[in-house]
Design a protein around this motif. Structure first.
Motif, short mmCIF file in Angstrom:
data_model
loop_
_atom_site.label_atom_id
_atom_site.label_comp_id
_atom_site.label_asym_id
_atom_site.label_seq_id
_atom_site.Cartn_x
_atom_site.Cartn_y
_atom_site.Cartn_z
N LEU A 99 46.75 36.41 20.14
CA LEU A 99 46.76 37.65 20.93
C LEU A 99 45.34 38.05 21.34
N ASN A 100 44.36 37.83 20.46
CA ASN A 100 42.98 38.16 20.81
C ASN A 100 42.46 37.28 21.94
N ALA A 101 42.83 35.99 21.88
CA ALA A 101 42.41 35.08 22.95
C ALA A 101 43.01 35.51 24.27
N LEU A 102 44.29 35.89 24.24
CA LEU A 102 44.97 36.33 25.47
C LEU A 102 44.37 37.64 25.96
N LYS A 103 44.01 38.51 25.03
CA LYS A 103 43.44 39.81 25.40
C LYS A 103 42.12 39.64 26.15
N ASN A 104 41.29 38.70 25.67
CA ASN A 104 40.02 38.44 26.34
C ASN A 104 40.25 37.87 27.74
N LEU A 105 41.24 36.99 27.86
CA LEU A 105 41.54 36.42 29.17
C LEU A 105 42.08 37.47 30.13
N SER A 106 42.81 38.45 29.58
CA SER A 106 43.45 39.47 30.41
C SER A 106 42.46 40.50 30.96
N SER A 107 41.27 40.58 30.38
CA SER A 107 40.34 41.63 30.80
C SER A 107 39.94 41.43 32.25
N PRO A 108 39.67 42.54 32.98
CA PRO A 108 39.28 42.42 34.38
C PRO A 108 38.04 41.54 34.54
N ARG A 109 37.95 40.87 35.68
CA ARG A 109 36.81 40.00 35.93
C ARG A 109 35.84 40.69 36.87
N ALA A 110 34.65 40.17 36.95
CA ALA A 110 33.64 40.77 37.83
C ALA A 110 32.87 39.65 38.53
N LEU A 111 32.58 39.88 39.82
CA LEU A 111 31.76 38.95 40.59
C LEU A 111 30.34 39.51 40.59
N VAL A 112 29.40 38.79 39.99
CA VAL A 112 28.04 39.31 39.83
C VAL A 112 27.02 38.32 40.37
N LEU A 113 25.82 38.84 40.63
CA LEU A 113 24.69 37.98 41.01
C LEU A 113 23.89 37.68 39.74
N ILE A 164 32.60 36.47 36.12
CA ILE A 164 32.54 36.54 34.66
C ILE A 164 33.59 37.52 34.16
N ALA A 165 33.84 37.50 32.85
CA ALA A 165 34.72 38.51 32.24
C ALA A 165 34.05 39.88 32.34
N GLY A 166 34.84 40.91 32.59
CA GLY A 166 34.30 42.25 32.74
C GLY A 166 33.50 42.71 31.54
N ARG A 167 33.84 42.22 30.34
CA ARG A 167 33.16 42.63 29.12
C ARG A 167 31.72 42.11 29.07
N GLU A 168 31.38 41.12 29.92
CA GLU A 168 30.05 40.53 29.91
C GLU A 168 29.09 41.19 30.90
N VAL A 169 29.57 42.19 31.63
CA VAL A 169 28.70 42.93 32.56
C VAL A 169 27.72 43.78 31.76
N VAL A 170 26.46 43.81 32.20
CA VAL A 170 25.42 44.58 31.49
C VAL A 170 24.73 45.53 32.47
N PRO A 171 24.04 46.57 31.96
CA PRO A 171 23.27 47.45 32.84
C PRO A 171 22.29 46.66 33.70
N ASP A 172 22.14 47.10 34.95
CA ASP A 172 21.26 46.48 35.97
C ASP A 172 21.87 45.24 36.59
N ASP A 173 23.09 44.85 36.19
CA ASP A 173 23.79 43.77 36.89
C ASP A 173 24.08 44.19 38.32
N ILE A 174 24.01 43.24 39.26
CA ILE A 174 24.45 43.48 40.63
C ILE A 174 25.88 42.97 40.75
#
Length: 834
Positions: free
Chosen positions: A87-101, A109-119
């Motif tokens: 369930l944890n593996a599926l939960k991580n996959l289910s998280s929203p994604r983000a297109l970043v520079l 990337i996975a939305g959880r990996e977005v950090v301050p100052d990301d574009i």
């Protein structure tokens, strides 16, 4: 800004600010799991029986019975850990994604990996991953109802003033239109979403038909068990006159009947099934999809990126007179340069769409030493009424304004007001390109006669420039996947926005029936719902279809009693994905809105992954059904052997609570581990889809399980009475009969592990879980009937090895009978489809 953060900067911010996520419920520790076990009826029965044994003076038996609680906790803990990890593996996959520079490149990337100052690059249909300030927008509109409750989307624009919320975007809100670039300033708990105390949503759990059917079956068996237990206590007391022993036998009967394995098995199978699907790049968002996969009769698939590789390249350019293929672009640069340039200028500046990327790459190839700066003045987006995109650009060097347009050939011809002869000439070229599988785009230009821009692109005076043919190769594994679908009785329908001839060419390459009728989106609009329903069974290809028309296709198929799997990726696909029996969203190119509406998400956007999911769905369902059948079958002899001494005072008591617990220690892991790990059936993709109206556990299946259990009960009782007739002591009779039950149970497991393979094949396969559990069961049996200390605890005496020959012969006869019946059944049921 143009390069975004570097890898080192991202690591530094992750260590400082943590992941972009909100606190979720902590996993239960071993004590929490133990508390859950304490609430189970089986646990309460064990305590009651253990206490009664101690009251009767059998302290050893009472202590051992109570000690089995820890073994059950261990098994439950093991099952829970496997489920929790899945369930944890599926939960991580289910998280929203983000297109970043990142490092100058656009990456998703996975939305959880977005950090301050990301574009972060925001596109239509994206769920915004964190709070940010906009610095560039194009017609950006955001639905902020999740935060404000206001249903009207908010128009956003880049603002110099950081305090103005018009220039801010917030975590959890949804882009409904346009595009934007935002610099993130808050993540996780520091976002507006985090401040108002929202928590992460768990993987969606809903009551499925299977859950409801299991609840009903468990309830009925529980009521039956309670009634029988009370009857046993009364009858036992009436016949034997010992209330404590009567109560003990009644509790043993309750333990025999209570189907406590059902809910555990169902939970484990669905959770691990979803985890197994994720291993083949299919994310399960709704558990009901696992049940429905085996019933799918129609699979409607997008072409681009699913059937094809979604790696477009410009293959041919037509300038109005001649065709120039990609291997001659360099020599014929002057003839094609203007067409390629205008196709590029009519595209997004930082293209995401594969087609626009192809224009960009070819433009760069032909303009190596030229980099004229243009600034966007206005963009006219593609719409249902005008299938073209026009962009007005200004040359910042000489202030010249140009108008570039690209789109469907028919639309561009109309915008250029071509006469019928010209249109016919160019349509013949389009047709010839389409026959080769090219996607054809027309290009036009216009000049500005005034500084005022019209409200619609149709008001420009366009001049036709030429045609561009793009090639998107099919995925090499798709033809085989199509064949598998055909063999499995699943019809494949290809839906595309391409020209009909292109669609037919691709269909021919992948093995679809091109002799069937082809319908375009225009034809679809002229048909009534009844007309579409009547003809849709003869259609394999839909061309020139817009996303909104997918819903009509789904509904027409469902009205014909088809079980529909539908793929989609855009915001407009969401209604069709939600309406379909199995909505399948694209993981790479799909929007978050499509993902949220779908039951499954393709993490690799690959058609063959859908077919693999259908195969695995059938396997999961088969193994779950086999586990449930076995549970009912093995409980029949346990119930029979528990009840019998209650009604016949002359017979020795055979099964005591301790014996039933020992059997449960074999049954539980076999059901939830061994059956779950079993291989797929032979010809699993050569049989018709499962009828969705058919009950998971109908009368015939219950009767078949009862028949198997009755055979084992009959064999055990026969050996039981033979042992009595031979003059064995009660303890020897109990040892012989119990051994017969265990050996028969092992043989029953071997024949039930597969519905199509014989037991010899099952034995030779590498299902290590089966061999570990069965080997443990045999060793335990040998120990308790041969070691004096264990003999005393289980009330056994060793009668000699020769007295177990009858158990082996009886069990072998049961195995032979069930294998013959299996063979005869399979001759009729599992023949390949014609």
């Amino acid at each position: 800004m143009k390069n975004g953060l570097s890898t080192d900067e991202v690591k530094e911010r992750l260590s400082s600010f943590g992941y972009n996520e909100l606190p979720s419920e902590k996993p239960k520790n071993i004590f929490g799991i133990a508390m859950e076990v304490f609430k189970e009826p089986m646990f309460l029965l064990l305590i009651a029986c253990g206490v009664l044994y101690i009251i009767l003076g059998d302290v050893n038996e009472g202590v051992i019975l109570l000690s089995t609680i820890f073994i059950i906790i261990f098994i439950t803990f093991y099952q829970y850990q496997k489920t929790e990890k899945a369930l944890n593996a599926l939960k991580n996959l289910s998280s929203p994604r983000a297109l970043v520079l990142r490092d100058g490149k656009e990456i998703r990337i996975a939305g959880r990996e977005v950090v301050p100052d990301d574009i972060v690059i925001l596109n239509e249909g994206d769920r915004i991953p964190a709070d940010g300030v906009l610095f560039d927008t194009v017609n950006l509109t955001v639905d902020e109802s999740i935060l404000t409750g206001e249903s009207v989307p908010v128009i956003k624009s880049s603002q110099i003033d950081p305090s103005n919320t018009i220039g801010h975007v917030f975590s959890g809100t949804l882009v409904v239109q346009g595009k934007g670039y935002a610099k993130i300033f808050a993540t996780g708990l520091r976002t507006r979403f985090g401040e108002i105390g929202c928590t992460l949503l768990n993987i969606e759990q809903q009551e499925t038909r299977l859950h409801n059917e299991m609840k009903s079956l468990i309830r009925n068996l529980f009521i039956l068990g309670a009634i029988l237990s009370v009857v046993v206590i009364i009858v036992f007391y009436w016949v034997r006159g010992n209330f404590i022993h009567s109560l003990l036998n009644g509790l043993a009967n309750a333990m025999a009947i209570l189907p406590e394995e059902f809910p555990v098995v169902l939970t484990v199978f669905l959770a691990l099934g979803a985890w197994r699907l994720s291993k083949i790049n299919v994310l399960t968002r709704k558990p009901s999809a696992i049940e429905t996969l085996g019933s799918a009769t129609v699979l409607c698939s997008d072409k681009t990126g699913t059937i094809t590789q979604n790696k477009m390249e410009v293959s041919v350019v037509y300038d109005g007179d001649n065709s120039f293929f990609k291997d001659s672009f360099s020599e014929n640069k002057t003839q094609i340069l203007e067409i390629i340039n205008y196709a590029h200028w009519a595209s997004q500046e930082n293209p995401i769409d594969p087609m626009e990327k192809a224009f960009y790459n070819t433009h760069q190839l032909l303009n190596e030493n030229s980099n004229t700066p243009y600034k966007l003045q206005k963009e006219y987006s593609l719409s249902k009424s005008v299938l073209a995109m026009t962009r007005v650009l200004k040359n910042t060097a000489n202030h010249e304004t140009l108008v570039a347009s690209k789109g469907a050939p028919e639309t561009i011809f109309k915008l250029c007001h071509l006469n019928p002869q010209e249109s016919k000439k160019y349509l013949n070229i389009v047709e010839s390109y389409a026959e080769k599988g090219y996607r054809v785009i027309a290009v036009a230009k216009a000049t500005m006669k005034s500084t005022a821009l019209p409200n619609s692109q149709i008001h420009f005076a366009f001049k036709f420039l030429g045609l561009i043919g793009l090639e998107d190769p099919i995925r090499p594994e798709v033809p085989q996947a199509i064949k598998e679908c055909h063999d499995a009785g699943v019809k494949v329908i290809m839906i595309t926005g391409d020209f009909p001839t292109t669609a037919r060419s691709i269909a021919k390459q992948i093995g679809l029936n091109v002799d069937h009728n082809l319908i375009t989106g225009g034809d679809l609009d002229t048909l009534s719902d009844d007309q579409l329903q009547k003809i849709i069974s003869n259609i394999s290809i839909f061309a020139r279809v817009v996303p909104k028309q997918k819903l009509r296709i789904v509904q027409a198929l469902q009205n014909n009693n088809e079980i529909v799997a539908m793929t989609g990726d855009g915001v407009n696909d969401a209604p069709a994905l939600k309406a379909a029996n199995i909505g399948i969203a694209m993981g790479n190119k799909g929007t978050d809105v499509a993902r949220e509406a779908a039951s499954l998400v393709l993490l690799d956007d690959n058609f063959s992954s859908i077919v693999s999911a259908i195969r695995l769905g059938r396997k999961i369902f088969d193994n779950l059904q086999k586990a449930m059948s076995y549970i009912i079958a093995i409980h029949i002899p346990i119930i029979g052997l528990t009840l019998m001494p209650a009604f016949f005072s002359s017979l020795p008591i055979l099964l005591m609570p301790l014996h039933i617990v020992l059997l449960e220690l074999i049954i539980d892991p076999i059901c939830s581990v061994a059956f779950e790990n079993e291989q797929e059936e032979e010809n699993i993709m050569k049989r018709k889809p499962r009828d969705p109206q058919e009950k998971f556990f109908g009368r015939n299946k219950i009767l078949a399980s009862v028949f198997q259990g009755s055979l084992l009960l009959g064999m055990t009782m026969t050996i039981y009475f033979l042992s009595i007739h031979e003059g064995h002591t009660n303890a020897e009779v109990r040892a012989i009969a119990f051994s017969s039950l265990v050996i028969g149970n092992i043989f029953l497991i071997l024949t039930n592990l597969s519905k199509t393979r014989n037991f010899i094949k099952v034995i030779t396969e590498k299902n290590w879980a089966v061999w570990i559990i069965l080997s443990t069961a045999i060793i335990m049996l040998l120990l308790i009937i041969s070691i004096p200390f264990l003999q005393n605890i289980f009330s056994f005496e060793f009668p000699g090895l020769k007295h177990f020959i009858s158990s082996l012969i009886g069990s072998s006869l049961i195995l032979l009978t069930l294998e013959i019946l299996k063979y005869l059944k399979n001759k009729k049921k599992f023949l390949p489809l014609s």
